[in-house]
Design an enzyme around this catalytic site. Structure first.
Site, PDB file in Angstrom:
ATOM      1  N   ASN A 112       0.850  -1.192   0.000  1.00 20.37           N
ATOM      2  CA  ASN A 112       0.000   0.000   0.000  1.00 20.37           C
ATOM      3  C   ASN A 112       0.881   1.235   0.000  1.00 20.37           C
ATOM      4  O   ASN A 112       2.000   1.207   0.514  1.00 20.37           O
ATOM      5  CB  ASN A 112      -0.892   0.002   1.250  1.00 20.37           C
ATOM      6  CG  ASN A 112      -1.842   1.193   1.254  1.00 20.37           C
ATOM      7  OD1 ASN A 112      -2.396   1.575   0.213  1.00 20.37           O
ATOM      8  ND2 ASN A 112      -2.038   1.796   2.422  1.00 20.37           N
ATOM      9  N   HIS A 114       0.763   5.190   1.322  1.00 19.06           N
ATOM     10  CA  HIS A 114       0.005   6.030   2.259  1.00 19.06           C
ATOM     11  C   HIS A 114       0.621   7.430   2.302  1.00 19.06           C
ATOM     12  O   HIS A 114       1.851   7.565   2.384  1.00 19.06           O
ATOM     13  CB  HIS A 114       0.046   5.385   3.654  1.00 19.06           C
ATOM     14  CG  HIS A 114      -0.776   6.130   4.652  1.00 19.06           C
ATOM     15  ND1 HIS A 114      -2.149   6.034   4.698  1.00 19.06           N
ATOM     16  CD2 HIS A 114      -0.422   7.017   5.609  1.00 19.06           C
ATOM     17  CE1 HIS A 114      -2.603   6.821   5.660  1.00 19.06           C
ATOM     18  NE2 HIS A 114      -1.580   7.429   6.228  1.00 19.06           N
TER      19      HIS A 114
HETATM   20  C1  GRF Z   1      -2.695   8.878  -2.753  1.00 15.68           C
HETATM   21  O1  GRF Z   1      -2.340  10.029  -2.047  1.00 15.68           O
HETATM   22  C2  GRF Z   1      -2.405   7.662  -1.921  1.00 15.68           C
HETATM   23  O2  GRF Z   1      -1.298   7.780  -1.098  1.00 15.68           O
HETATM   24  C3  GRF Z   1      -3.652   7.573  -1.085  1.00 15.68           C
HETATM   25  O3  GRF Z   1      -4.705   7.950  -1.953  1.00 15.68           O
HETATM   26  C4  GRF Z   1      -4.193   8.789  -2.982  1.00 15.68           C
HETATM   27  C5  GRF Z   1      -4.539   8.149  -4.275  1.00 15.68           C
HETATM   28  O4  GRF Z   1      -4.231   8.952  -5.389  1.00 15.68           O
HETATM   29  N1  GRF Z   1      -3.774   6.266  -0.484  1.00 15.68           N
HETATM   30  P1  GRF Z   1      -4.320   8.349  -6.851  1.00 15.68           P
HETATM   31  O5  GRF Z   1      -5.703   7.733  -7.006  1.00 15.68           O
HETATM   32  O6  GRF Z   1      -3.236   7.345  -7.023  1.00 15.68           O
HETATM   33  O7  GRF Z   1      -4.155   9.530  -7.780  1.00 15.68           O
END
Ligand code: GRF
Length: 193
Positions: A112, A114
């Protein structure tokens, strides 16, 4: 981590719920010779997820899964993963929490990203919380997924300074740009002996 390397790339599914910018960066990375993964499947809980367009652009199979009943949803996903011989899962802005049972089925093979420097700011609204706490910097983390939210073993982190005038949005934008570099780097790291 036991993942197959060699001539065949590790078949990977990316789970998204929204814009999919990390999905796009992972797909681009996967096409490089040095990439140990190929992106073979996109899973979403959100039929309106903007990121689904990357499935069409790059001709990658997409599956929209209704999460009204989580148990059924996860069964369907496991079935798709099996059917497509998926060996690695990358969560990228996936807004559903996977069950313990699901995670056990893919133990050590779910990653994941984050948007904070874990263990700080697990959960949502990470940027606003960092700004409210007057932190000097925040960042992003790629980690293995275990059954506790945002708590699995950290693979890589990148620090990003918080500017005086930063809003949650401006900070999110700068951190997201770093996320796009960090996720591929973390994948390279777990595959390197
Ligand atoms: C990212 O900031 C990720 O870290 C978080 O949700 C956001 C997703 O952005 N979990 P994207 O859909 O990849 O543009």
């Amino acid at each position: 981590m036991v993942l197959s390397t060699g001539t065949n790339k590790t078949k990977t599914a990316v789970f998204i719920s929204g814009a999919g910018s990390n999905l796009k960066s992972l797909i681009k990375f996967s096409k490089l010779k040095k990439s140990p993964i190929s992106v073979n499947l996109i899973i979403t809980n959100n039929k309106l997820a903007k990121g689904l367009k990357y499935g069409s652009i790059f001709q990658i199979k997409k599956k929209i899964i209704n999460f009204k009943n989580k148990e059924i949803a996860e069964k369907k996903i496991l079935n798709e993963l099996k059917k497509n011989k998926i060996e690695l899962i990358c969560l990228a802005g996936f807004m559903k929490i996977l069950s313990k049972n699901f995670i056990m089925n893919f133990k050590g093979k779910i990653l994941n990203i984050h948007p904070s420097l874990l263990p700080k700011y697990k959960g949502l609204n990470t940027h606003q919380r960092a700004i409210d706490n007057k932190d000097k910097y925040s960042g992003c983390t790629v980690h293995f997924v275990n059954s506790k939210l945002d708590s699995g073993k950290i693979i890589l982190q990148k620090r990003v300074n918080i500017n005086k005038n930063d809003s949650s949005d401006s900070l999110a934008k700068r951190i997201l740009a770093q996320e796009h570099k960090l996720y591929p780097k973390a994948i390279l790291k777990i595959f390197s002996p």
